[in-house]
Design a protein around this motif. Structure first.
Motif, PDB file in Angstrom:
ATOM      1  N   THR A 176       0.844  -1.192   0.000  1.00 27.73           N
ATOM      2  CA  THR A 176       0.000   0.000   0.000  1.00 27.73           C
ATOM      3  C   THR A 176       0.888   1.254   0.000  1.00 27.73           C
ATOM      4  OG1 THR A 176      -0.126  -0.195   2.412  1.00 27.73           O
ATOM      5  CG2 THR A 176      -1.973  -1.069   1.142  1.00 27.73           C
ATOM      6  N   HIS A 177       0.250   2.411  -0.119  1.00 24.44           N
ATOM      7  CA  HIS A 177       0.979   3.672  -0.148  1.00 24.44           C
ATOM      8  C   HIS A 177       1.578   3.975   1.228  1.00 24.44           C
ATOM      9  CE1 HIS A 177      -0.587   4.612  -4.141  1.00 24.44           C
ATOM     10  NE2 HIS A 177      -1.778   4.212  -3.716  1.00 24.44           N
ATOM     11  N   GLY A 178       2.609   4.819   1.226  1.00 26.69           N
ATOM     12  CA  GLY A 178       3.260   5.204   2.470  1.00 26.69           C
ATOM     13  C   GLY A 178       2.366   6.048   3.364  1.00 26.69           C
ATOM     14  N   LYS A 179       2.788   6.176   4.596  1.00 25.98           N
ATOM     15  CA  LYS A 179       2.015   6.923   5.586  1.00 25.98           C
ATOM     16  C   LYS A 179       2.090   8.421   5.300  1.00 25.98           C
ATOM     17  CE  LYS A 179      -0.122   6.723   9.679  1.00 25.98           C
ATOM     18  NZ  LYS A 179      -1.395   6.025   9.885  1.00 25.98           N
ATOM     19  N   SER A 180       0.921   9.053   5.220  1.00 27.23           N
ATOM     20  CA  SER A 180       0.849  10.494   4.979  1.00 27.23           C
ATOM     21  C   SER A 180      -0.565  10.964   5.301  1.00 27.23           C
ATOM     22  CB  SER A 180       1.186  10.830   3.529  1.00 27.23           C
ATOM     23  OG  SER A 180       0.190  10.312   2.659  1.00 27.23           O
ATOM     24  N   GLU A 181      -0.765  12.270   5.310  1.00 25.35           N
ATOM     25  CA  GLU A 181      -2.109  12.789   5.541  1.00 25.35           C
ATOM     26  C   GLU A 181      -3.051  12.336   4.431  1.00 25.35           C
ATOM     27  OE1 GLU A 181      -2.268  16.974   6.125  1.00 25.35           O
ATOM     28  OE2 GLU A 181      -0.818  16.996   7.768  1.00 25.35           O
ATOM     29  N   GLU A 182      -2.537  12.327   3.229  1.00 27.16           N
ATOM     30  CA  GLU A 182      -3.355  11.908   2.083  1.00 27.16           C
ATOM     31  C   GLU A 182      -3.751  10.435   2.195  1.00 27.16           C
ATOM     32  OE1 GLU A 182      -3.104  11.767  -2.820  1.00 27.16           O
ATOM     33  OE2 GLU A 182      -1.537  12.764  -1.656  1.00 27.16           O
ATOM     34  N   SER A 183      -2.793   9.581   2.582  1.00 29.89           N
ATOM     35  CA  SER A 183      -3.113   8.154   2.701  1.00 29.89           C
ATOM     36  C   SER A 183      -4.024   7.888   3.902  1.00 29.89           C
ATOM     37  CB  SER A 183      -1.831   7.327   2.820  1.00 29.89           C
ATOM     38  OG  SER A 183      -1.136   7.595   4.023  1.00 29.89           O
ATOM     39  N   ASP A 184      -3.895   8.708   4.954  1.00 34.52           N
ATOM     40  CA  ASP A 184      -4.800   8.562   6.098  1.00 34.52           C
ATOM     41  C   ASP A 184      -6.248   8.742   5.649  1.00 34.52           C
ATOM     42  OD1 ASP A 184      -2.717   8.075   7.805  1.00 34.52           O
ATOM     43  OD2 ASP A 184      -2.638  10.113   8.627  1.00 34.52           O
ATOM     44  N   LYS A 185      -6.470   9.715   4.782  1.00 38.93           N
ATOM     45  CA  LYS A 185      -7.821   9.953   4.265  1.00 38.93           C
ATOM     46  C   LYS A 185      -8.237   8.817   3.325  1.00 38.93           C
ATOM     47  CE  LYS A 185      -7.398  15.018   4.458  1.00 38.93           C
ATOM     48  NZ  LYS A 185      -7.364  16.271   3.648  1.00 38.93           N
ATOM     49  N   LEU A 186      -7.284   8.354   2.506  1.00 40.26           N
ATOM     50  CA  LEU A 186      -7.583   7.308   1.539  1.00 40.26           C
ATOM     51  C   LEU A 186      -8.038   6.024   2.216  1.00 40.26           C
ATOM     52  CD1 LEU A 186      -7.469   6.239  -1.431  1.00 40.26           C
ATOM     53  CD2 LEU A 186      -5.072   5.614  -0.963  1.00 40.26           C
ATOM     54  N   TYR A 187      -7.366   5.656   3.303  1.00 41.06           N
ATOM     55  CA  TYR A 187      -7.645   4.369   3.942  1.00 41.06           C
ATOM     56  C   TYR A 187      -8.645   4.453   5.094  1.00 41.06           C
ATOM     57  CZ  TYR A 187      -3.597   2.814   1.290  1.00 41.06           C
ATOM     58  OH  TYR A 187      -2.737   2.519   0.270  1.00 41.06           O
ATOM     59  N   ALA A 188      -9.105   5.623   5.420  1.00 42.85           N
ATOM     60  CA  ALA A 188     -10.045   5.787   6.531  1.00 42.85           C
ATOM     61  C   ALA A 188     -11.308   4.950   6.303  1.00 42.85           C
ATOM     62  CB  ALA A 188     -10.407   7.263   6.689  1.00 42.85           C
ATOM     63  N   GLY A 189     -11.606   4.080   7.255  1.00 44.04           N
ATOM     64  CA  GLY A 189     -12.823   3.267   7.205  1.00 44.04           C
ATOM     65  C   GLY A 189     -12.799   2.115   6.223  1.00 44.04           C
ATOM     66  N   THR A 190     -11.642   1.815   5.637  1.00 45.34           N
ATOM     67  CA  THR A 190     -11.587   0.751   4.624  1.00 45.34           C
ATOM     68  C   THR A 190     -11.103  -0.594   5.163  1.00 45.34           C
ATOM     69  OG1 THR A 190      -9.296   1.265   4.015  1.00 45.34           O
ATOM     70  CG2 THR A 190     -11.050   2.470   2.856  1.00 45.34           C
ATOM     71  N   ASN A 191     -10.531  -0.598   6.353  1.00 50.45           N
ATOM     72  CA  ASN A 191      -9.852  -1.789   6.896  1.00 50.45           C
ATOM     73  C   ASN A 191      -8.602  -2.154   6.091  1.00 50.45           C
ATOM     74  OD1 ASN A 191     -11.295  -2.239   9.197  1.00 50.45           O
ATOM     75  ND2 ASN A 191     -12.479  -3.966   8.400  1.00 50.45           N
ATOM     76  N   LEU A 192      -8.100  -1.188   5.334  1.00 47.09           N
ATOM     77  CA  LEU A 192      -6.802  -1.317   4.693  1.00 47.09           C
ATOM     78  C   LEU A 192      -5.846  -0.358   5.397  1.00 47.09           C
ATOM     79  CD1 LEU A 192      -7.850  -1.357   0.915  1.00 47.09           C
ATOM     80  CD2 LEU A 192      -7.019  -3.297   2.256  1.00 47.09           C
ATOM     81  N   TYR A 193      -4.549  -0.659   5.347  1.00 44.93           N
ATOM     82  CA  TYR A 193      -3.592   0.125   6.113  1.00 44.93           C
ATOM     83  C   TYR A 193      -2.423   0.578   5.246  1.00 44.93           C
ATOM     84  CZ  TYR A 193      -6.239  -1.420  10.100  1.00 44.93           C
ATOM     85  OH  TYR A 193      -7.264  -1.628  10.985  1.00 44.93           O
ATOM     86  N   ALA A 194      -1.979   1.801   5.499  1.00 52.54           N
ATOM     87  CA  ALA A 194      -0.839   2.343   4.767  1.00 52.54           C
ATOM     88  C   ALA A 194       0.446   1.616   5.162  1.00 52.54           C
ATOM     89  CB  ALA A 194      -0.699   3.835   5.068  1.00 52.54           C
ATOM     90  N   TRP A 195       1.401   1.624   4.222  1.00 53.19           N
ATOM     91  CA  TRP A 195       2.738   1.078   4.483  1.00 53.19           C
ATOM     92  C   TRP A 195       2.665  -0.373   4.956  1.00 53.19           C
ATOM     93  CZ3 TRP A 195       6.326   3.707   2.297  1.00 53.19           C
ATOM     94  CH2 TRP A 195       7.661   3.471   2.582  1.00 53.19           C
ATOM     95  N   HIS A 196       1.866  -1.160   4.238  1.00 48.20           N
ATOM     96  CA  HIS A 196       1.649  -2.557   4.638  1.00 48.20           C
ATOM     97  C   HIS A 196       1.717  -3.440   3.396  1.00 48.20           C
ATOM     98  CE1 HIS A 196       0.498  -5.809   7.174  1.00 48.20           C
ATOM     99  NE2 HIS A 196      -0.764  -5.896   6.790  1.00 48.20           N
ATOM    100  N   ALA A 197       2.306  -4.626   3.550  1.00 49.80           N
ATOM    101  CA  ALA A 197       2.413  -5.583   2.444  1.00 49.80           C
ATOM    102  C   ALA A 197       1.312  -6.631   2.550  1.00 49.80           C
ATOM    103  CB  ALA A 197       3.779  -6.262   2.460  1.00 49.80           C
ATOM    104  N   TYR A 198       0.750  -6.989   1.408  1.00 48.39           N
ATOM    105  CA  TYR A 198      -0.325  -7.980   1.328  1.00 48.39           C
ATOM    106  C   TYR A 198       0.052  -9.051   0.294  1.00 48.39           C
ATOM    107  CZ  TYR A 198      -3.475  -4.632   3.705  1.00 48.39           C
ATOM    108  OH  TYR A 198      -4.066  -3.764   4.602  1.00 48.39           O
ATOM    109  N   THR A 199      -0.485 -10.242   0.489  1.00 46.37           N
ATOM    110  CA  THR A 199      -0.304 -11.322  -0.487  1.00 46.37           C
ATOM    111  C   THR A 199      -1.379 -11.213  -1.568  1.00 46.37           C
ATOM    112  OG1 THR A 199       0.567 -12.801   1.221  1.00 46.37           O
ATOM    113  CG2 THR A 199      -0.216 -13.825  -0.813  1.00 46.37           C
ATOM    114  N   VAL A 200      -0.973 -11.326  -2.820  1.00 50.13           N
ATOM    115  CA  VAL A 200      -1.938 -11.390  -3.921  1.00 50.13           C
ATOM    116  C   VAL A 200      -2.144 -12.855  -4.272  1.00 50.13           C
ATOM    117  CG1 VAL A 200      -2.452 -10.723  -6.296  1.00 50.13           C
ATOM    118  CG2 VAL A 200      -1.220  -9.140  -4.795  1.00 50.13           C
TER     119      VAL A 200
END
Length: 339
Positions: free
Chosen positions: A258-282
């Motif tokens: 996911t995108h790095g931690k920032s004010e913009e990413s905080d807004k992007l991920y708010a309420g999504t149950n996704l987290y900034a600066w995190h790796a996921y398996t595809v």
């Protein structure tokens, strides 16, 4: 002459009181003639009443204790230590086989590694099974791959020796770092923990590998394959779909960040149950619907083993996003070009 030529006939001894002994003869024919055998010349038959001797008991193997890698700095001297997980019979190296959902991240900031480990388990379970050897004395050999330098195209196997002691908040507590799924007996599958410990040993300690890292580097170390990188900012959506589809069809391990931690990413991920600066398996891709209702879906897993978008009620970390949402919420994807 009538009949075959008789070769080597033996005359039995005659008891003058009882008369000649009548002994059964057996014949073994061949192209030349007949060779007669007397009963005393037959091969000795085994005694069927003889019971096999019980096997000697193997001597008990004493568990070995090897030097453990350093814990994360914040856990050193903070009530943390190493438990005896490898000596607990409830724990199993492999119990339900090897699956992506076996891998659960613990209290180490190594989502890049556990997401990659989960991806390899999903696409090549045999690579995981062949990459760890139980020595039978509470020690294990774990395999990784390395290059001599960045430009080298050949990967060499590196086997790391570790024991079965795992980090925990007390000497008898449950493993606090990466762990496997629970077994029916109440223990844990150990292979995810041991791969993480082996990687920590390879890197010089949990304090060296447990504060963030490279997903591409982890995929290389686990598969011995070159890893390709695709950015969602510079890769067109249709090209990204082609890359994901090809990798999925060819059982190639994938992990996205996911995108790095920032004010913009905080807004992007708010309420999504996704987290900034995190790796996921595809885990793969699929298409649903037809015509205007056609959707391209990307299947993803949170290495925490819980917390995901959607409301399927499972809370197992597995979920799907449309390709458009994947492009929005993720910054890049790494694909191991496994043969």
């Amino acid at each position: 002459r009538i009949g075959p030529e008789v070769v080597g006939v033996r005359t039995p001894q005659i008891d003058r009181q009882r008369g000649p002994a009548i002994l059964p003869l057996t014949a073994r024919g061949d192209s030349v003639g007949v060779r007669w055998q007397m009963p005393h010349e037959r091969p000795e038959m085994p005694d069927l009443d003889t019971k096999p001797k019980p096997e000697a008991r193997k001597p008990k193997v004493e568990p070995r204790d090897l030097a453990d890698p350093k814990l994360r700095e914040k856990h050193q001297g903070a009530g943390w230590g190493y438990n005896k997980a490898g000596q607990d019979p409830k724990n199993k190296l492999f119990h339900y086989g090897v699956k992506a959902t076996d891998v659960i991240q613990g209290q180490v900031a190594d989502c890049y590694f556990v997401a990659a480990l989960s991806a390899v388990a999903a696409e090549s379970p045999d690579l995981i099974k062949q990459g760890i050897v139980d020595n039978g004395d509470n020690t294990y050999k774990v395999r990784f791959f390395q290059k001599k330098n960045y430009w080298d195209t050949n990967y060499q196997e590196v086997w790391v020796n570790i024991d079965g002691d795992l980090p925990s908040q007390s000497s008898t507590g449950e493993t606090g770092y990466a762990k496997g799924q629970k077994t029916k007996a109440g223990g844990r599958e150990m292979w995810p923990s041991l791969f993480e410990k082996g990687f920590a040993q390879l890197k010089g300690g949990y304090d060296k590998m447990g504060e963030g890292g490279s997903t591409a580097g982890a995929l290389e170390a686990l598969t011995g394959s070159r890893v390709s990188y695709a950015s969602t900012e510079t890769t067109p959506e249709d090209v990204m779909w082609s890359k994901l589809k090809k990798a999925s069809d060819n059982n190639q391990a994938m992990a996205a960040g996911t995108h790095g931690k920032s004010e913009e990413s905080d807004k992007l991920y708010a309420g999504t149950n996704l987290y900034a600066w995190h790796a996921y398996t595809v885990l793969g891709v699929r298409e649903t619907g037809r015509g205007k209702n056609k959707k391209q879906m990307v299947k993803i897993r949170n290495p925490w083993g819980r917390v995901e978008p959607g409301k399927d009620g499972k809370d197992d970390g597995v979920f799907e996003l449309t390709l458009a949402d994947f492009m929005k919420f993720y910054s890049s994807v790494n694909i191991a070009n496994m043969k």
